[in-house]
Scaffold this motif. Structure first.
Motif, short mmCIF file in Angstrom:
data_model
loop_
_atom_site.label_atom_id
_atom_site.label_comp_id
_atom_site.label_asym_id
_atom_site.label_seq_id
_atom_site.Cartn_x
_atom_site.Cartn_y
_atom_site.Cartn_z
N ALA A 88 0.83 -1.21 0.00
CA ALA A 88 0.00 0.00 0.00
C ALA A 88 0.86 1.26 0.00
O ALA A 88 0.48 2.27 -0.60
N ALA A 89 2.00 1.22 0.65
CA ALA A 89 2.86 2.41 0.71
C ALA A 89 3.38 2.79 -0.67
O ALA A 89 3.46 3.97 -1.02
N VAL A 90 3.71 1.80 -1.48
CA VAL A 90 4.21 2.04 -2.83
C VAL A 90 3.05 2.18 -3.82
O VAL A 90 3.18 2.82 -4.85
N GLY A 91 1.90 1.56 -3.50
CA GLY A 91 0.74 1.63 -4.38
C GLY A 91 0.74 0.58 -5.47
O GLY A 91 0.12 0.77 -6.52
N VAL A 92 1.40 -0.55 -5.21
CA VAL A 92 1.49 -1.62 -6.21
C VAL A 92 1.13 -2.95 -5.55
O VAL A 92 1.56 -3.23 -4.43
N CYS A 93 0.34 -3.74 -6.26
CA CYS A 93 0.02 -5.07 -5.78
C CYS A 93 0.03 -6.03 -6.96
O CYS A 93 0.03 -5.61 -8.12
N GLU A 94 0.09 -7.31 -6.64
CA GLU A 94 0.06 -8.35 -7.67
C GLU A 94 -1.06 -9.31 -7.35
O GLU A 94 -1.17 -9.78 -6.22
N ILE A 95 -1.90 -9.59 -8.34
CA ILE A 95 -2.94 -10.59 -8.14
C ILE A 95 -2.57 -11.85 -8.89
O ILE A 95 -1.75 -11.85 -9.81
N GLY A 96 -3.17 -12.93 -8.46
CA GLY A 96 -2.99 -14.22 -9.12
C GLY A 96 -4.25 -15.03 -8.97
O GLY A 96 -5.18 -14.64 -8.24
N CYS A 97 -4.30 -16.17 -9.63
CA CYS A 97 -5.50 -17.00 -9.60
C CYS A 97 -5.14 -18.46 -9.82
O CYS A 97 -4.02 -18.79 -10.23
N TRP A 98 -6.10 -19.31 -9.57
CA TRP A 98 -6.01 -20.73 -9.91
C TRP A 98 -7.43 -21.27 -9.96
O TRP A 98 -8.35 -20.68 -9.40
N LEU A 99 -7.62 -22.38 -10.67
CA LEU A 99 -8.96 -22.94 -10.85
C LEU A 99 -8.84 -24.41 -11.21
O LEU A 99 -8.00 -24.79 -12.03
N GLU A 100 -9.69 -25.23 -10.62
CA GLU A 100 -9.74 -26.63 -11.02
C GLU A 100 -10.71 -26.77 -12.20
O GLU A 100 -11.50 -25.87 -12.50
N ALA A 101 -10.65 -27.91 -12.86
CA ALA A 101 -11.42 -28.13 -14.09
C ALA A 101 -12.92 -27.91 -13.89
O ALA A 101 -13.60 -27.39 -14.77
N ALA A 102 -13.46 -28.26 -12.72
CA ALA A 102 -14.90 -28.14 -12.48
C ALA A 102 -15.40 -26.69 -12.55
O ALA A 102 -16.58 -26.46 -12.78
N GLY A 103 -14.51 -25.72 -12.39
CA GLY A 103 -14.92 -24.32 -12.43
C GLY A 103 -14.63 -23.63 -13.75
O GLY A 103 -14.99 -22.46 -13.93
N GLU A 104 -14.00 -24.32 -14.68
CA GLU A 104 -13.57 -23.69 -15.92
C GLU A 104 -14.74 -23.35 -16.84
O GLU A 104 -15.79 -23.99 -16.79
N GLY A 105 -14.53 -22.33 -17.67
CA GLY A 105 -15.49 -21.96 -18.69
C GLY A 105 -16.69 -21.18 -18.21
O GLY A 105 -17.65 -21.00 -18.95
N ARG A 106 -16.66 -20.68 -16.99
CA ARG A 106 -17.80 -19.95 -16.42
C ARG A 106 -17.47 -18.47 -16.17
O ARG A 106 -18.32 -17.74 -15.69
N GLY A 107 -16.23 -18.06 -16.42
CA GLY A 107 -15.84 -16.67 -16.17
C GLY A 107 -15.62 -16.34 -14.70
O GLY A 107 -15.59 -15.18 -14.33
N LEU A 108 -15.45 -17.36 -13.87
CA LEU A 108 -15.32 -17.13 -12.42
C LEU A 108 -14.03 -16.40 -12.07
O LEU A 108 -14.05 -15.47 -11.25
N VAL A 109 -12.91 -16.81 -12.65
CA VAL A 109 -11.65 -16.13 -12.37
C VAL A 109 -11.71 -14.69 -12.85
O VAL A 109 -11.25 -13.78 -12.15
N HIS A 110 -12.30 -14.46 -13.99
CA HIS A 110 -12.42 -13.10 -14.52
C HIS A 110 -13.21 -12.22 -13.56
O HIS A 110 -12.76 -11.13 -13.18
#
Length: 187
Positions: A88-110
């Motif tokens: 927060a002091a610098v104002g930069v963060c990094e996001i990441g994600c992961w998903l198993e096959a059962a959740g794919e194709g639904r736009g959940l990570v997006h």
């Protein structure tokens, strides 16, 4: 605890150490799709190691240095998003994600990633949100692209994983781009 709906069947919720068994069960299902890309998935092999991953994020959250959230589909943990780094002091963060096959194709990570990015800019006043991935992870690269991020460049051989030095692509979106504002003049 809060739960944000991602659609009629999916929710975004905090992922905490007390959920380590559920997390481990999920990682076992997700291993074929996430293990090649996410070192902590490789290391999450038993309850103790899964708890350690979640505890690290709980400790990061207490220091305002990171956070982790799960994506539940019809009550089953199928993936997640996180602030891998949060400064927060610098104002930069990094996001990441992961998903198993059962959740794919639904736009959940997006949708989940949009929640994190929007919160980082609107609530925390971050200037830049990053997304880092290896060039070989095409699904991750496409996720960053769909979020409107720009490829800033490639950091060559930045970290070892499974005995091989890995390149890291750096993608980003700036606050003004996300919020629809003009970038401030260089000064």
């Amino acid at each position: 605890m809060f739960a944000l709906p991602l659609d009629d069947h999916a929710q975004l919720r905090p992922l905490e150490p007390w959920q380590a068994q559920e997390f481990l069960d999920h990682i076992e299902r997700a291993r074929p799709t996430v293990d090649p890309w996410i070192p902590w998935a490789t290391r999450s092999t038993d309850l103790e190691s899964a708890t350690a991953v979640l505890q690290r994020y709980a400790d990061d959250q207490a220091r305002d240095a990171g956070r982790i959230y799960g994506i539940w589909l019809d009550g089953v943990l199928v993936g997640g998003v996180m602030f891998r780094l949060f400064d927060a002091a610098v104002g930069v963060c990094e996001i990441g994600c992961w998903l198993e096959a059962a959740g794919e194709g639904r736009g959940l990570v997006h949708r989940a990633s949009r929640v994190l990015i929007d919160w980082a800019f609107r609530e925390r006043g971050m200037s830049r949100v990053e997304w880092r991935t290896t060039p070989a992870n095409e699904r991750s690269r496409e996720a960053a692209r769909r979020l409107g991020m720009s490829l800033d460049g490639v950091l060559r051989q930045t970290y070892p994983y499974r005995g091989v030095r890995q390149d890291s692509e750096v993608w980003s979106v700036l606050a003004g781009e996300w919020l629809g504002q003009e970038a401030p003049a260089a000064g």
